[in-house]
Design an enzyme around this catalytic site. Sequence first.
Site, PDB file in Angstrom:
ATOM      1  N   ARG A 111      44.904  90.583   5.884  1.00 50.40           N
ATOM      2  CA  ARG A 111      45.144  89.138   6.093  1.00 50.40           C
ATOM      3  C   ARG A 111      46.325  88.858   7.019  1.00 50.40           C
ATOM      4  NH1 ARG A 111      43.662  88.569   0.582  1.00 50.40           N
ATOM      5  NH2 ARG A 111      41.494  87.886   0.500  1.00 50.40           N
ATOM      6  N   LYS A 133      46.530  83.143  21.770  1.00 48.11           N
ATOM      7  CA  LYS A 133      45.071  83.329  21.704  1.00 48.11           C
ATOM      8  C   LYS A 133      44.763  84.818  21.644  1.00 48.11           C
ATOM      9  CE  LYS A 133      42.933  79.581  24.341  1.00 48.11           C
ATOM     10  NZ  LYS A 133      42.107  79.364  25.545  1.00 48.11           N
ATOM     11  N   GLU A 175      46.766  84.125  38.831  1.00 41.99           N
ATOM     12  CA  GLU A 175      47.209  83.220  37.749  1.00 41.99           C
ATOM     13  C   GLU A 175      48.572  82.623  38.079  1.00 41.99           C
ATOM     14  OE1 GLU A 175      45.371  82.221  35.303  1.00 41.99           O
ATOM     15  OE2 GLU A 175      43.799  83.741  35.132  1.00 41.99           O
ATOM     16  N   LYS A 213      53.510  78.071  31.274  1.00 39.73           N
ATOM     17  CA  LYS A 213      52.519  78.237  30.208  1.00 39.73           C
ATOM     18  C   LYS A 213      53.080  77.736  28.884  1.00 39.73           C
ATOM     19  CE  LYS A 213      48.803  80.779  28.305  1.00 39.73           C
ATOM     20  NZ  LYS A 213      47.933  81.929  28.263  1.00 39.73           N
ATOM     21  N   GLU A 223      44.223  73.739  22.314  1.00 39.77           N
ATOM     22  CA  GLU A 223      43.329  73.354  23.413  1.00 39.77           C
ATOM     23  C   GLU A 223      42.468  72.141  23.096  1.00 39.77           C
ATOM     24  OE1 GLU A 223      41.941  76.695  25.738  1.00 39.77           O
ATOM     25  OE2 GLU A 223      40.188  75.541  26.310  1.00 39.77           O
ATOM     26  N   ARG A 227      46.124  71.520  27.302  1.00 38.73           N
ATOM     27  CA  ARG A 227      45.997  72.967  27.571  1.00 38.73           C
ATOM     28  C   ARG A 227      44.843  73.266  28.524  1.00 38.73           C
ATOM     29  NH1 ARG A 227      47.246  77.803  23.329  1.00 38.73           N
ATOM     30  NH2 ARG A 227      46.625  79.533  24.631  1.00 38.73           N
ATOM     31  N   ASN A 231      42.726  75.860  32.702  1.00 39.43           N
ATOM     32  CA  ASN A 231      41.387  76.292  33.124  1.00 39.43           C
ATOM     33  C   ASN A 231      41.096  75.984  34.580  1.00 39.43           C
ATOM     34  OD1 ASN A 231      40.864  77.157  30.539  1.00 39.43           O
ATOM     35  ND2 ASN A 231      40.056  75.167  29.906  1.00 39.43           N
ATOM     36  N   HIS A 234      38.863  78.184  36.609  1.00 36.95           N
ATOM     37  CA  HIS A 234      38.190  79.092  35.675  1.00 36.95           C
ATOM     38  C   HIS A 234      36.744  78.706  35.378  1.00 36.95           C
ATOM     39  CE1 HIS A 234      42.157  80.721  35.270  1.00 36.95           C
ATOM     40  NE2 HIS A 234      41.795  81.585  34.344  1.00 36.95           N
ATOM     41  N   HIS A 238      34.831  81.832  36.108  1.00 36.14           N
ATOM     42  CA  HIS A 238      34.217  82.614  35.028  1.00 36.14           C
ATOM     43  C   HIS A 238      32.735  82.860  35.300  1.00 36.14           C
ATOM     44  CE1 HIS A 238      37.245  82.043  31.528  1.00 36.14           C
ATOM     45  NE2 HIS A 238      37.394  83.197  32.110  1.00 36.14           N
ATOM     46  N   HIS A 254      39.323  89.802  37.090  1.00 37.35           N
ATOM     47  CA  HIS A 254      39.423  88.408  36.643  1.00 37.35           C
ATOM     48  C   HIS A 254      40.087  87.520  37.703  1.00 37.35           C
ATOM     49  CE1 HIS A 254      39.893  85.084  33.862  1.00 37.35           C
ATOM     50  NE2 HIS A 254      41.197  85.057  34.120  1.00 37.35           N
TER      51      HIS A 254
END
Length: 351
Positions: A111, A133, A175, A213, A223, A227, A231, A234, A238, A254
């Site tokens: 946990r 994340k 980035e 960030k 998000e 936030r 993106n 992206h 993506h 990426h």
Amino acid sequence: MELVRLPRYAVRITDELPAWGDLGLSHQISKVVVLVDDHTSEHCLPLLPADWPVDEVITIRPGEEYKNLETCRGLWSSLLDMQADRHALLINLGGGVIGDMGGFVASTYKRGIRFMQMPTTLLSQVDASVGGKLGIDHHGLKNVIGTFQDPVHIVACTRFLETLPFEQLRSGFAEVLKHGLIADRQYWESLKNTDLHNTYDWQDIIARSVCIKREVVEEDPYERGKRKVLNFGHTIGHAIETWMLTEADEPLLHGEAIAIGMICEAWLSVKDAGMSEKALTDITQVIRKYFPATQFDPSIYDALYNLMKQDKKNDSEGIRFSLLREPGDCGFDYMVSEEDVKGALEYYNNP
Ligand SMILES: NC(=O)c1ccc[n+]([C@@H]2O[C@H](COP(=O)([O-])OP(=O)(O)OC[C@H]3O[C@@H](n4cnc5c(N)ncnc54)[C@H](O)[C@@H]3O)[C@@H](O)[C@H]2O)c1
């Protein structure tokens, strides 16, 4: 050394790794386990100072294809085999794959045990390690299983970048450019003449990007709104990343895919968010300087558009984009038509 503070932890950006006692870890720690992949085992693990009390090292294969449940199962088993209890600390020494997956394993084992992020790629130092994340890929979908959990500390050491292949460094730099474009015009201007081939003082760049960030994720940790500006580039990026991997069998890194996405979404920014044509030309030229152009046959535009529709960030109303009002100022939730998405891809082919 620079210390960027978030509410529950700090990011230490440094040219030299600190002694263990200087990390300021005050919790009870029963065992220190370091997670590496084959590359960071060779290049980064030997750089840990001799006084770090490392009890165990777990090594996995490098690459996104191992960021999955199978590897997690192995990691949970290894932690059990070495009798790691709830006071164990997992140190994730590697790029975004190690950070995302090691953090996920730590946040679910018994946990949740504590973990420290030690990002070793530029991408993970400026982006992946900050924001909480964590996750893994599943059924061909990126990051669909995961958690939000903060590390106890992040140590981003620029010495790790010395062994990073050039393409990986450049991928992270996409980035960095994004951070300037979405939040800080002056930063964007200062990045235009970065010489990626020469040794560089990365500390300032990493610190500025981490601060950007931080500002964004502090305002919106889960998000729900702001936030989403992260993106930028992206949504189209993506789709291109997935298409190149699964259909073209010519995988892009990426950041390489995001660089393409940023040029396309800068064009959409002129159409739908009021950015000037002059800014579009500037953004295109700067990104093209670092990332050589690829050509996309118009016959794949439909496939790319369908991939964008599957993005988990969309809702039933359609595809939403984060777009620039001007360099340094980004908005989010712009609805964009299919025709404009294809127009953006066409612009990338023929700017
Ligand atoms: N959690 C987030 O907010 C977030 C944000 C962006 C990206 N990500 C994730 O990050 C991952 C990509 O991260 P990445 O680009 O760091 O890839 P990566 O972790 O696969 O690392 C790239 C390659 O560089 C090698 N490497 C790492 N450090 C090295 C060093 N110092 N010297 C030599 N080789 C080294 C690795 O072994 C690997 O082969 C993706 O899975 C992506 O989903 C997460």
